[in-house]
Design a protein around this motif. Structure first.
Motif, PDB file in Angstrom:
ATOM      1  N   VAL A   1       0.846  -1.205   0.000  1.00 37.19           N
ATOM      2  CA  VAL A   1       0.000   0.000   0.000  1.00 37.19           C
ATOM      3  C   VAL A   1       0.877   1.249   0.000  1.00 37.19           C
ATOM      4  CG1 VAL A   1      -1.962  -1.095   1.128  1.00 37.19           C
ATOM      5  CG2 VAL A   1      -0.189  -0.034   2.529  1.00 37.19           C
ATOM      6  N   GLY A   2       0.370   2.290  -0.663  1.00 36.78           N
ATOM      7  CA  GLY A   2       1.044   3.590  -0.691  1.00 36.78           C
ATOM      8  C   GLY A   2       0.219   4.601   0.091  1.00 36.78           C
ATOM      9  N   LEU A   3       0.849   5.333   0.982  1.00 39.08           N
ATOM     10  CA  LEU A   3       0.169   6.289   1.841  1.00 39.08           C
ATOM     11  C   LEU A   3       0.668   7.692   1.503  1.00 39.08           C
ATOM     12  CD1 LEU A   3       0.585   4.388   5.238  1.00 39.08           C
ATOM     13  CD2 LEU A   3      -1.059   3.951   3.385  1.00 39.08           C
ATOM     14  N   TYR A   4      -0.225   8.532   0.983  1.00 38.49           N
ATOM     15  CA  TYR A   4       0.183   9.896   0.626  1.00 38.49           C
ATOM     16  C   TYR A   4      -0.099  10.827   1.799  1.00 38.49           C
ATOM     17  CZ  TYR A   4       1.019  14.192  -1.881  1.00 38.49           C
ATOM     18  OH  TYR A   4       1.538  15.403  -2.271  1.00 38.49           O
ATOM     19  N   VAL A   5       0.946  11.484   2.304  1.00 40.80           N
ATOM     20  CA  VAL A   5       0.831  12.426   3.411  1.00 40.80           C
ATOM     21  C   VAL A   5       1.174  13.807   2.877  1.00 40.80           C
ATOM     22  CG1 VAL A   5       1.670  13.081   5.702  1.00 40.80           C
ATOM     23  CG2 VAL A   5       1.471  10.650   5.073  1.00 40.80           C
ATOM     24  N   PRO A   6       0.191  14.705   2.758  1.00 37.31           N
ATOM     25  CA  PRO A   6       0.481  16.033   2.207  1.00 37.31           C
ATOM     26  C   PRO A   6       1.528  16.774   3.028  1.00 37.31           C
ATOM     27  CG  PRO A   6      -1.885  15.644   2.343  1.00 37.31           C
ATOM     28  CD  PRO A   6      -1.221  14.530   3.083  1.00 37.31           C
ATOM     29  N   GLY A   7       2.226  17.690   2.355  1.00 36.06           N
ATOM     30  CA  GLY A   7       3.216  18.519   3.032  1.00 36.06           C
ATOM     31  C   GLY A   7       2.846  19.980   2.906  1.00 36.06           C
ATOM     32  N   GLY A   8       3.712  20.752   2.274  1.00 35.94           N
ATOM     33  CA  GLY A   8       3.411  22.174   2.081  1.00 35.94           C
ATOM     34  C   GLY A   8       3.585  22.970   3.355  1.00 35.94           C
ATOM     35  N   THR A   9       2.582  23.802   3.677  1.00 37.49           N
ATOM     36  CA  THR A   9       2.700  24.698   4.831  1.00 37.49           C
ATOM     37  C   THR A   9       2.455  23.982   6.144  1.00 37.49           C
ATOM     38  OG1 THR A   9       0.371  25.303   4.670  1.00 37.49           O
ATOM     39  CG2 THR A   9       1.929  26.651   3.445  1.00 37.49           C
ATOM     40  N   ALA A  10       1.886  22.760   6.118  1.00 33.50           N
ATOM     41  CA  ALA A  10       1.531  22.075   7.357  1.00 33.50           C
ATOM     42  C   ALA A  10       2.359  20.805   7.513  1.00 33.50           C
ATOM     43  CB  ALA A  10       0.047  21.746   7.372  1.00 33.50           C
ATOM     44  N   ILE A  11       2.626  20.457   8.756  1.00 28.58           N
ATOM     45  CA  ILE A  11       3.243  19.166   9.081  1.00 28.58           C
ATOM     46  C   ILE A  11       2.110  18.257   9.527  1.00 28.58           C
ATOM     47  CG2 ILE A  11       4.865  17.981  10.600  1.00 28.58           C
ATOM     48  CD1 ILE A  11       6.344  20.668  10.876  1.00 28.58           C
ATOM     49  N   LEU A  12       1.975  17.087   8.901  1.00 26.93           N
ATOM     50  CA  LEU A  12       0.790  16.273   9.135  1.00 26.93           C
ATOM     51  C   LEU A  12       1.135  14.870   9.640  1.00 26.93           C
ATOM     52  CD1 LEU A  12      -1.294  17.315   5.995  1.00 26.93           C
ATOM     53  CD2 LEU A  12      -1.563  18.110   8.339  1.00 26.93           C
ATOM     54  N   PRO A  13       1.718  14.760  10.834  1.00 27.30           N
ATOM     55  CA  PRO A  13       1.914  13.419  11.385  1.00 27.30           C
ATOM     56  C   PRO A  13       0.593  12.708  11.644  1.00 27.30           C
ATOM     57  CG  PRO A  13       2.353  15.103  13.059  1.00 27.30           C
ATOM     58  CD  PRO A  13       2.206  15.817  11.746  1.00 27.30           C
ATOM     59  N   SER A  14      -0.487  13.484  11.858  1.00 25.52           N
ATOM     60  CA  SER A  14      -1.789  12.857  12.108  1.00 25.52           C
ATOM     61  C   SER A  14      -2.241  12.056  10.898  1.00 25.52           C
ATOM     62  CB  SER A  14      -2.833  13.922  12.459  1.00 25.52           C
ATOM     63  OG  SER A  14      -2.992  14.853  11.400  1.00 25.52           O
ATOM     64  N   THR A  15      -2.013  12.560   9.695  1.00 26.06           N
ATOM     65  CA  THR A  15      -2.403  11.804   8.498  1.00 26.06           C
ATOM     66  C   THR A  15      -1.560  10.543   8.364  1.00 26.06           C
ATOM     67  OG1 THR A  15      -3.125  13.807   7.363  1.00 26.06           O
ATOM     68  CG2 THR A  15      -2.613  11.922   5.983  1.00 26.06           C
ATOM     69  N   ALA A  16      -0.286  10.652   8.690  1.00 25.88           N
ATOM     70  CA  ALA A  16       0.564   9.462   8.657  1.00 25.88           C
ATOM     71  C   ALA A  16       0.054   8.403   9.636  1.00 25.88           C
ATOM     72  CB  ALA A  16       2.005   9.837   8.985  1.00 25.88           C
ATOM     73  N   LEU A  17      -0.425   8.843  10.802  1.00 22.67           N
ATOM     74  CA  LEU A  17      -1.005   7.913  11.777  1.00 22.67           C
ATOM     75  C   LEU A  17      -2.271   7.271  11.235  1.00 22.67           C
ATOM     76  CD1 LEU A  17      -0.727   9.717  15.246  1.00 22.67           C
ATOM     77  CD2 LEU A  17       0.208   7.469  14.658  1.00 22.67           C
ATOM     78  N   MET A  18      -3.187   8.112  10.713  1.00 23.68           N
ATOM     79  CA  MET A  18      -4.494   7.616  10.290  1.00 23.68           C
ATOM     80  C   MET A  18      -4.399   6.637   9.119  1.00 23.68           C
ATOM     81  SD  MET A  18      -6.635   8.878  12.356  1.00 23.68           S
ATOM     82  CE  MET A  18      -6.735  10.174  13.589  1.00 23.68           C
ATOM     83  N   LEU A  19      -3.351   6.744   8.338  1.00 25.31           N
ATOM     84  CA  LEU A  19      -3.174   5.823   7.229  1.00 25.31           C
ATOM     85  C   LEU A  19      -2.260   4.648   7.616  1.00 25.31           C
ATOM     86  CD1 LEU A  19      -2.692   8.408   4.328  1.00 25.31           C
ATOM     87  CD2 LEU A  19      -4.777   7.167   4.923  1.00 25.31           C
ATOM     88  N   GLY A  20      -1.233   4.949   8.394  1.00 27.15           N
ATOM     89  CA  GLY A  20      -0.253   3.919   8.716  1.00 27.15           C
ATOM     90  C   GLY A  20      -0.744   2.893   9.709  1.00 27.15           C
ATOM     91  N   VAL A  21      -1.502   3.333  10.728  1.00 27.74           N
ATOM     92  CA  VAL A  21      -1.949   2.395  11.770  1.00 27.74           C
ATOM     93  C   VAL A  21      -2.876   1.324  11.196  1.00 27.74           C
ATOM     94  CG1 VAL A  21      -3.292   2.181  13.880  1.00 27.74           C
ATOM     95  CG2 VAL A  21      -1.568   3.977  13.676  1.00 27.74           C
ATOM     96  N   PRO A  22      -3.950   1.673  10.459  1.00 28.60           N
ATOM     97  CA  PRO A  22      -4.789   0.583   9.929  1.00 28.60           C
ATOM     98  C   PRO A  22      -4.050  -0.314   8.947  1.00 28.60           C
ATOM     99  CG  PRO A  22      -5.505   2.712   9.071  1.00 28.60           C
ATOM    100  CD  PRO A  22      -4.523   2.993  10.151  1.00 28.60           C
TER     101      PRO A  22
END
Length: 846
Positions: free
Chosen positions: A535-556
């Motif tokens: 599986v590929g998990l896309y975590v947006p970057g840009g102006t925000a740091i989004l560890p929460s998205t990495a969690l929400m995709l990586g944990v399941p």
């Protein structure tokens, strides 16, 4: 078409020229240029005596603002086809009219014919010969023309040319004709009182309808003041008693010669007797904005935002450049209109600060339109370089940080009452911004194809182009360097708590045992889950740091047992990944980290490269470039990849009754409105009074002003909605129709309303369940369907990372019962081999 055309022949003064400017164009020989500083339309007469005149000279006159040029027939071959027909008049003597070719007739808009006599039959035949062209008659050696001649020619569709030496501002005599008498000569009226209906306009906007007489028109022409004919009181000099006078710039006759149009500048309270600018109501649009800005220039208090704009040229310059960039980045019709309005506001502020009006702008546009010589039109090098550095029209623009506030006005949403809304209005309330998927897919396809065909080489080039980072390699493999995961202790502890909660909730979703059902004796059907391998998990970057998205995709993905977890995220300017995201990647057991964003990252995940592992399914939110790329690759059978769901702008719908805390409701609305200018925010009220709604609006305004992303909210909230309903049932039904990404219930019995919910990505129940909890750490997933897709899609969950396989086991006894049923159905469908596969087995059991 003018009533008559004056020809400057040396005998004129500025007063005469000023009066002539009010009624139409003037024919000017070059020897009389330049004219006095009077805004008058000019037809330049270049006869055989015009010294040094050539094609370049003609173009120069037109570029400098002349409406038309008049040239001898002998010059026709040089200019016809080069000078636009609508700007070209041919000068003829009556004797050479037959020498005009078809190509010349088709390449001009008018003919000026010199004739010693005004023979009606000749003029009639001449008009037929030049069908479609305007005919101007100059009687050579003529004395002052009588009004009857002007009238007869104009009513016949031709225009008489009168030398200025035969015109006067004084009373008409045998030597000269008063210009006002010449103007009114052909006017007609179908009214018993002989008056002409007159439309009065200012800057293109209608002020009202009045009536004119020959006497009032004459006085307006000669004085330049608005003078009309009252049907009750006689001659009406506008503003004579009220002070609301008018300056007349132009008077035009309509095509039937029975109505007039006055172009004026209104002074004082307004044209209407109700002290309004127009008898047709208040001014709207650009002209209303102009009047507002003009009044603010004089009256805006010190310290107000408008006063700052007028007093601080650097701030105003920055805002104009900012809004121009936002307009360039806009995509949808709604976004383009919204950003264009902002740009026009600040541009007009600049104009008003410098004494420039919309009329001045229109005159400049008209003048530019008259130019024959055109620039190539390329952008200046600094803008070309800037555009190439940020993005191209076929690639994704980089994210832009929020800018300072643009207005001191209250931040408000739009309010609608569902009880009075028409079906069309209700349907409109449910709509999201139009997503032009086909256009975006066409834009991302070259990027996707490039990565697909050239692999790592393309990926490195595109990362340098879009992310502005030069990398040697785009992939990081574990074990990850400890220094790349160093985060503040408080942040690490918060991530650990969130990880534990999300893991607990998603682990509970995991199927512990296969589903097993005996559908009939001897026939057992089963279903069991297996993880998607890669599986590929896309975590947006840009102006925000989004560890929460990495969690929400990586944990399941981890809980589901996926063997390869490839996390893709844009690199920082130094080429690294944020340590918070790196730490989460370590927690969830990521097998690789792709340092790339946008469509190029999606393409690398879908097709794989020399170093990037190919995946079977791609997850994660992103901008429209990411979404378009995901949609493109999932439809490519060569990629053999699926995606989690389509994505749109973030959404929240809040349902609130009288028990709600206005501050809580406002905070929930703002938590979503800050995501972007296209965020979708809806408040559905249940029997709230106007005062209660106002309390929420006041909280929205006050809280927004205190938040760092207030500029984004100033743009997203005015496009957001307050929908008034009369019951919880009606409110939830509207929410079900809207199908929001996030649904928050501020209700007396919030848990009791949950069974009514049919369509939503995630529900937040009660006043102490803010969306932020679900976004970060409560345990539910925050990757949810948007754009109304909650009708069909679930949010990301453990089963999103699994597929289900079914099995069946049939015993001999089971086949004895089931077999005949299968044979009958197979025979019915004409599939003999299917039936045979059962018959051959049944034959061994008999």
């Amino acid at each position: 078409m003018p009533v008559f055309l004056p020809l400057l022949d040396g005998n004129y003064n500025e007063d005469l020229l000023q009066a002539l400017s009010r009624i139409g164009p003037v024919i000017v020989p070059p020897s009389y240029l330049p004219l006095p500083d009077i805004d008058v339309s000019r037809y330049i007469l270049l006869d055989h005596a015009a010294s040094g005149a050539n094609l370049d000279t003609i173009i120069q006159y037109l570029d400098q603002g002349a409406d038309k040029v008049i040239v001898p027939l002998a010059w026709a071959k040089e200019v016809v086809g080069i000078i636009p027909a609508e700007r070209l008049i041919i000068l003829l003597d009556v004797s050479n009219a037959s020498a005009v070719s078809d190509s010349v007739r088709n390449g001009i808009s008018g003919v000026l014919v010199k004739t010693p006599t005004l023979d009606t039959d000749f003029i009639s035949s001449f008009t037929r010969f030049f069908a479609g062209a305007k005919i101007y008659i100059l009687q050579t050696g003529s004395s002052t023309p009588p009004q009857s001649t002007i009238r007869d020619l104009r009513r016949a569709g031709t225009t008489l040319i009168i030398p200025s030496s035969a015109l006067t501002l004084e009373a008409t005599s045998t030597e000269r004709i008063n210009i006002a008498d010449a103007f009114v000569a052909p006017l007609v009226s179908d009214r018993p009182d002989g008056l002409s209906p007159t439309v009065v306009t200012e800057e293109g906007k209608s002020l009202g309808l009045v009536y004119s007489s020959s006497l009032s028109v004459k006085e307006s022409i000669l004085t330049g003041k608005g003078v009309y004919q009252s049907r009750k009181h006689g001659l009406w000099r506008k503003g004579e008693t009220s002070g609301a006078t008018q300056t007349v710039f132009g008077i035009r006759v309509d095509c039937d010669l029975d109505a007039l149009e006055f172009d004026v500048a209104q002074v004082g309270a307004g044209f209407c007797h109700l002290n309004r600018p127009s008898c047709f109501g208040e001014t709207q649009g650009l002209y209303a904005l102009q009047k507002t800005l003009q009044s603010r220039l004089d009256e805006a208090p010190e310290g107000s935002y408008t006063r700052r704009l007028f007093n601080d040229p650097n701030l105003l310059r920055a805002k104009i450049m900012e809004e121009a960039e936002e307009l360039c980045d806009a995509q949808t019709q709604e976004e383009v209109a919204f950003e264009a309005a902002d740009l026009i506001y600040f541009a007009l502020t600049k104009c008003i600060a410098n004494g420039v009006t919309i009329s001045d702008i229109e005159r400049s546009l008209d003048k530019k339109a008259k130019k024959i010589t055109r620039r190539k039109g390329d952008a200046k090098p600094k803008w070309v370089e800037n555009t190439q550095a940020t993005a191209s029209s076929s690639t994704q623009p980089p994210p832009r940080p929020a800018a300072p506030a643009v207005s001191d006005g209250p931040i408000r949403m739009r309010t609608y009452d569902l009880s009075t809304a028409t079906p069309e209005t209700r349907s409109q309330l449910l709509r999201r911004p139009v997503l032009k998927s086909d256009e975006m897919i066409a834009k991302v396809k070259p990027i996707v194809d490039d990565v697909r065909n050239r692999g790592d080489a393309a990926l490195l080039e595109l990362t340098a182009k879009f992310d502005r980072v030069q990398l040697d390699s785009t992939v990081i493999f574990p074990p990850f360097a400890p220094e790349s995961m160093e985060v503040e202790e408080s942040v690490r502890q918060a991530i650990d708590v969130a990880y534990a909660n999300v893991e607990k909730f998603h682990a509970a979703q995991n199927e512990k045992t296969p589903l097993r059902v005996e559908t009939m004796p001897g026939v057992v059907c089963s279903r069991f889950a297996r993880p998607i391998a890669r599986v590929g998990l896309y975590v947006p970057g840009g102006t925000a740091i989004l560890p929460s998205t990495a969690l929400m995709l990586g944990v399941p993905a981890q809980v589901a047992g996926c063997k390869e977890i490839v996390l893709a995220t844009p690199p920082r300017p130094d080429g690294s990944i944020s340590p918070e995201v790196m730490y989460v990647a370590h927690l969830v057991g990521a097998s690789a980290i792709l340092k790339a964003g946008g469509a190029q990252a999606v393409a690398a995940l879908a097709y794989g490269t020399e170093t990037v592992p190919k995946v079977d399914k791609i997850f994660g939110p992103g901008n429209q470039w990411v979404t378009a790329a995901k949609m493109l690759v999932q439809n490519d059978t060569d990629a053999l990849v699926s995606i989690d769901m389509p994505a749109g702008p973030s959404e929240v719908l809040v349902v609130a009754d009288s028990t709600c805390n206005p501050a809580f409701v406002a905070a929930d609305l703002l938590s979503q409105a800050e995501h972007g200018v296209d965020s979708q925010v809806v408040l559905v009220t249940v029997n709230l009074s106007q005062e209660e709604i106002a309390a929420i609006e006041d909280e929205v305004d006050a809280q927004a002003r205190a938040l760092p992303r207030v500029e984004i909210m100033r743009q997203s909230l005015p496009k957001s909605l307050i929908v008034k309903t009369t019951s919880v049932e009606e409110a939830i039904q509207f929410s079900n129709d809207y199908a929001p990404e996030h649904l928050i219930l501020h209700l007396l019995d919030a848990p009791g309303a949950v069974p009514l919910v049919q369509n939503a990505g995630s529900v937040f129940v009660g006043p102490y369940s803010p969306e932020s909890c679900g976004d970060y750490a409560s345990g539910t997933n925050h990757t949810l369907p948007t754009n109304g897709y909650a009708r069909q899609f679930s949010g990301v969950n453990t089963q999103s990372f699994q597929k289900h396989i079914t099995s069946q086991e049939v015993t001999a006894d089971g086949l004895r019962v089931l077999g005949p049923v299968v044979v009958t159905l197979a025979d019915c469908e004409g599939l003999g081999a299917h039936a045979n596969a059962v018959r051959i087995r049944l034959s061994t059991l008999s």
